[in-house]
Design a protein around this motif. Structure first.
Motif, PDB file in Angstrom:
ATOM      1  N   LEU A  98      98.302 -30.322  -8.628  1.00  0.00           N
ATOM      2  CA  LEU A  98      97.084 -29.694  -8.964  1.00  0.00           C
ATOM      3  C   LEU A  98      96.779 -28.658  -7.897  1.00  0.00           C
ATOM      4  O   LEU A  98      96.850 -28.722  -6.904  1.00  0.00           O
ATOM      5  N   PRO A  99      96.232 -27.403  -8.523  1.00  0.00           N
ATOM      6  CA  PRO A  99      95.724 -26.290  -7.580  1.00  0.00           C
ATOM      7  C   PRO A  99      94.362 -26.618  -6.865  1.00  0.00           C
ATOM      8  O   PRO A  99      93.807 -27.667  -7.262  1.00  0.00           O
ATOM      9  N   GLU A 100      94.153 -25.934  -5.945  1.00  0.00           N
ATOM     10  CA  GLU A 100      92.973 -26.182  -5.010  1.00  0.00           C
ATOM     11  C   GLU A 100      91.618 -26.182  -5.882  1.00  0.00           C
ATOM     12  O   GLU A 100      90.799 -27.060  -5.404  1.00  0.00           O
ATOM     13  N   ASP A 101      91.366 -25.677  -6.779  1.00  0.00           N
ATOM     14  CA  ASP A 101      90.151 -25.698  -7.495  1.00  0.00           C
ATOM     15  C   ASP A 101      90.078 -26.880  -8.457  1.00  0.00           C
ATOM     16  O   ASP A 101      89.072 -26.992  -9.188  1.00  0.00           O
ATOM     17  N   ALA A 102      90.962 -27.930  -8.167  1.00  0.00           N
ATOM     18  CA  ALA A 102      90.785 -29.134  -8.985  1.00  0.00           C
ATOM     19  C   ALA A 102      90.171 -30.034  -8.044  1.00  0.00           C
ATOM     20  O   ALA A 102      89.908 -31.288  -8.597  1.00  0.00           O
ATOM     21  N   PHE A 103      89.956 -29.803  -6.924  1.00  0.00           N
ATOM     22  CA  PHE A 103      89.691 -30.860  -5.895  1.00  0.00           C
ATOM     23  C   PHE A 103      88.130 -30.598  -5.278  1.00  0.00           C
ATOM     24  O   PHE A 103      87.776 -29.331  -4.786  1.00  0.00           O
ATOM     25  N   GLU A 104      87.019 -31.644  -5.600  1.00  0.00           N
ATOM     26  CA  GLU A 104      85.765 -31.315  -5.137  1.00  0.00           C
ATOM     27  C   GLU A 104      85.574 -32.126  -4.202  1.00  0.00           C
ATOM     28  O   GLU A 104      85.655 -33.442  -4.160  1.00  0.00           O
ATOM     29  N   MET A 105      85.172 -31.700  -2.844  1.00  0.00           N
ATOM     30  CA  MET A 105      84.895 -32.598  -1.522  1.00  0.00           C
ATOM     31  C   MET A 105      83.575 -33.017  -1.928  1.00  0.00           C
ATOM     32  O   MET A 105      82.526 -32.155  -1.719  1.00  0.00           O
ATOM     33  N   ILE A 106      83.382 -34.626  -2.226  1.00  0.00           N
ATOM     34  CA  ILE A 106      82.054 -35.079  -2.397  1.00  0.00           C
ATOM     35  C   ILE A 106      81.329 -35.447  -1.347  1.00  0.00           C
ATOM     36  O   ILE A 106      80.124 -35.475  -1.075  1.00  0.00           O
ATOM     37  N   PHE A 107      82.031 -36.018  -0.479  1.00  0.00           N
ATOM     38  CA  PHE A 107      81.322 -36.574   1.074  1.00  0.00           C
ATOM     39  C   PHE A 107      82.514 -37.045   1.951  1.00  0.00           C
ATOM     40  O   PHE A 107      83.625 -36.816   1.818  1.00  0.00           O
ATOM     41  N   ILE A 108      81.829 -37.416   3.149  1.00  0.00           N
ATOM     42  CA  ILE A 108      82.895 -37.455   4.226  1.00  0.00           C
ATOM     43  C   ILE A 108      82.505 -39.143   4.384  1.00  0.00           C
ATOM     44  O   ILE A 108      81.318 -39.443   4.757  1.00  0.00           O
ATOM     45  N   ARG A 318      88.358 -29.917 -14.654  1.00  0.00           N
ATOM     46  CA  ARG A 318      87.251 -29.093 -14.298  1.00  0.00           C
ATOM     47  C   ARG A 318      87.478 -28.164 -12.966  1.00  0.00           C
ATOM     48  O   ARG A 318      88.012 -28.685 -12.002  1.00  0.00           O
ATOM     49  N   ALA A 319      87.365 -26.988 -13.142  1.00  0.00           N
ATOM     50  CA  ALA A 319      87.405 -26.104 -11.932  1.00  0.00           C
ATOM     51  C   ALA A 319      86.219 -26.460 -10.910  1.00  0.00           C
ATOM     52  O   ALA A 319      85.112 -26.196 -11.293  1.00  0.00           O
ATOM     53  N   THR A 320      86.378 -26.724  -9.809  1.00  0.00           N
ATOM     54  CA  THR A 320      85.201 -27.340  -8.965  1.00  0.00           C
ATOM     55  C   THR A 320      84.501 -26.564  -8.085  1.00  0.00           C
ATOM     56  O   THR A 320      85.130 -25.471  -7.827  1.00  0.00           O
ATOM     57  N   PHE A 321      83.398 -26.866  -7.561  1.00  0.00           N
ATOM     58  CA  PHE A 321      82.834 -26.292  -6.532  1.00  0.00           C
ATOM     59  C   PHE A 321      82.079 -27.099  -5.575  1.00  0.00           C
ATOM     60  O   PHE A 321      81.619 -28.268  -6.323  1.00  0.00           O
ATOM     61  N   PRO A 322      81.582 -27.039  -4.600  1.00  0.00           N
ATOM     62  CA  PRO A 322      80.831 -27.977  -3.685  1.00  0.00           C
ATOM     63  C   PRO A 322      79.454 -28.169  -4.316  1.00  0.00           C
ATOM     64  O   PRO A 322      78.957 -27.213  -4.629  1.00  0.00           O
ATOM     65  N   MET A 323      79.130 -29.480  -3.735  1.00  0.00           N
ATOM     66  CA  MET A 323      77.485 -29.882  -4.186  1.00  0.00           C
ATOM     67  C   MET A 323      76.748 -28.811  -3.212  1.00  0.00           C
ATOM     68  O   MET A 323      75.650 -28.530  -3.621  1.00  0.00           O
ATOM     69  N   GLU A 324      77.181 -28.591  -2.060  1.00  0.00           N
ATOM     70  CA  GLU A 324      76.413 -27.995  -0.707  1.00  0.00           C
ATOM     71  C   GLU A 324      77.195 -26.707  -0.662  1.00  0.00           C
ATOM     72  O   GLU A 324      78.275 -26.598  -0.669  1.00  0.00           O
ATOM     73  N   LYS A 325      76.263 -25.596  -0.799  1.00  0.00           N
ATOM     74  CA  LYS A 325      76.965 -24.337  -0.574  1.00  0.00           C
ATOM     75  C   LYS A 325      77.755 -24.419   0.785  1.00  0.00           C
ATOM     76  O   LYS A 325      77.032 -24.474   1.814  1.00  0.00           O
TER      77      LYS A 325
END
Length: 534
Positions: A98-108, A318-325
């Motif tokens: 999968l390409p990078e835009d498939a991965f959404e970092m949601i928390f640590i 889905r092409a992802t983006f982070p919840m926090e800018k």
């Protein structure tokens, strides 16, 4: 390779707050000494069935053998980025590219535990990623890494939450009342939010802006200037394209998706309208709180992400983006922190330090690579493992945005050949050259000396999007016609700045003795690009 010669994996050692120290150590030493380090967790979620993919850990594993666990997980090797590790682990364990835009970092998730009679200390910062697919991936499409994974299955996210709450013996335990409960809350909020309530919220956000029509007076322009104006607006639109990329790498895909689906529902129309104001999924007037989620984003099809299955088109994600800018926008690696940057910068020669903090470069990792070219595991030996902590590099804007800047430069040269003003002609030609050389000095001087009815500001200027350091400039354009009457009225202040300084209510020791005013011009705006609502 014989066991005695096998290379041991190195990890970057972190502080207790998760920042890089600049030191890397062998895996065994890290767990023996209890050093803080990093790993990734990857969850695959299917929208249509509301299910999470689980893997059953191989029976030979030294921890939780034979139990159901995260879709994919693994350590981050020294010098690797979090995202690279997430991509690699998913490919190695499940055979999914999968390409990078498939991965959404949601928390640590910080995991601190001691096992094996105190011989194994695990102080681990886990970057938790969510991959959102439209439908479940057929189980026969997976290629399992037998030494790691014995089986995979889908399970309703609600059912999975329930088995964790009951400490089911077949599942690796996670405290759903702690940090890991965020996984389930994020999914629930996204897919069970009240559409009516969301529509009302977006309407209120939109009503904070008043529409205004621009009606500049063009009678002072020559016919040649008006022809050049058409070319300049085309160049300005290219500044917009670059700006969208600078905000976030999947931002242009999100924009096109929202535009194409704007007529589907009233809510979709409002999403598109508010996106046009902010030029991103984050609301400027609400401290950059996201007004969209990845569930609103573009669906992309990957026919060859796994081994083929008869009758199945491939993964639609889905092409992802982070919840926090991201504070560093798209100027820096998403997982880079200030400490890592400073350690790297201080290791450079002075000239290269200036490039690192310069306005017209982006920072990328040397170890970023395409999954199509290499997905081998990262290892390091004792001779070069320290160097792997400094895997950052500078890339000039003229290289990063070359195709777009080449097109814009051509338009500026054409416009420069047309305009009647010698100073505007100089500005446009020098700016076009700067786009391709990355040297903006001559064009900045030309802008300061501009004396033209047609007033142009175009190029990288403001650094607001770089909330990490304030180093990197975003591309923008302001095209207008000079208002000679208002400019003359304002000139009185520029001519009397020294007088105003001398009469400020402050001690004379703090007053400047020689003040030279930059030219102040008032313009009637025709078109602007590259700047979102503030």
């Amino acid at each position: 390779m014989a066991e005695s010669h096998k290379q041991e994996e190195y990890f970057d050692v972190l502080t207790e707050t998760g920042e890089k120290t600049g030191i890397s150590k062998p895996r065994g030493d890290v767990h023996r000494d209890g050093d803080y380090h990093r790993a990734v967790h990857v969850w695959i979620f299917a929208e249509s069935t509301q299910e999470l993919l689980l893997q059953r850990r191989a029976d030979c594993k030294d921890s939780w053998p034979g139990l159901w666990d995260i879709s994919s997980a693994g350590h981050i090797s020294a010098g690797d980025s979090s995202l690279i590790s997430a991509q690699r682990e998913l490919h190695e364990e499940l055979g999914i590219k999968l390409p990078e835009d498939a991965f959404e970092m949601i928390f640590i998730f910080l995991q601190e535990c001691v096992i094996n009679d105190g011989k194994f200390i695990n102080n681990e910062f886990n970057d938790v990623y969510l991959v959102t697919t439209r439908d479940p991936i057929p189980l026969e499409a997976f290629t399992l890494q037998q030494e790691e994974v014995s089986a995979v299955k889908y399970i309703s996210y609600e059912e999975y939450r329930n088995v964790l709450a009951k400490d089911h013996p077949d599942y690796v335990p996670y405290d759903i009342n702690g940090q890991y409960g965020q996984l389930f809350e994020i999914i629930k909020r996204r897919y069970y939010e009240n559409t009516v309530g969301r529509t009302l919220t977006l309407q209120k956000q939109l009503h904070r802006y008043a529409p205004f029509s621009l009606n500049p007076e063009l009678t002072g322009l020559t016919d040649a200037d008006k022809e050049a104006l058409v070319l300049l607006i085309k160049a300005a639109k290219i500044m917009d394209e670059i700006f969208y990329l600078q905000v976030w790498y999947s931002n242009p895909v999100l924009r096109d998706w929202l535009k194409n689906n704007a007529d589907a529902t009233q809510l979709d129309k409002l999403k598109w309208a508010y996106y046009l104001i902010n030029k991103s999924p984050w609301s400027c007037l609400d401290e950059n709180e996201a007004f969209l989620t990845t569930a609103d984003s573009a669906l992309k099809l990957l026919p060859q992400a796994t081994k083929p299955v008869a009758g199945w088109r491939g993964i639609e994600y889905r092409a992802t983006f982070p919840m926090e800018k991201p504070p560093g926008a798209n100027f820096y690696p998403p997982d880079m922190d200030k400490t890592e940057f400073e350690l790297w910068k201080n290791s450079l020669e002075v000239e290269h330090q200036q490039e690192a903090t310069g306005f017209f470069t982006i920072i990328r990792r040397r170890n970023d690579f395409s999954l199509n070219s290499s997905l081998s595991s990262k290892t390091a030996d004792g001779t070069n493992h320290l160097e792997s902590a400094f895997d950052l590099q500078c890339i000039p804007y003229s290289q990063v945005y070359r195709p777009l800047l080449t097109e814009a430069a051509d338009l500026l040269h054409q416009a420069g050949d047309m305009v009647s003003s010698p100073s505007l002609k100089k500005l446009l030609h020098t700016k076009a050259d700067a786009f391709l050389s990355n040297d903006y000095y001559d064009s900045d001087i030309a802008w300061m000396e501009l004396d033209s009815k047609l007033d142009i500001t175009i190029g990288p200027y403001e650094t607001y999007e770089d909330a990490l350091f304030g180093y990197k400039a975003t591309f923008e354009a302001f095209i207008g016609v000079r208002d000679d009457k208002a400019t003359a009225q304002l000139k009185v202040f520029g001519d009397n700045l020294q007088f105003l300084e001398e009469n400020l209510p402050m001690d004379a020791a703090f007053k400047s003795k020689e003040i030279k005013a930059a030219p102040i011009r008032v313009i009637q705006l025709i078109y602007n690009a590259g700047v979102s609502a503030m």
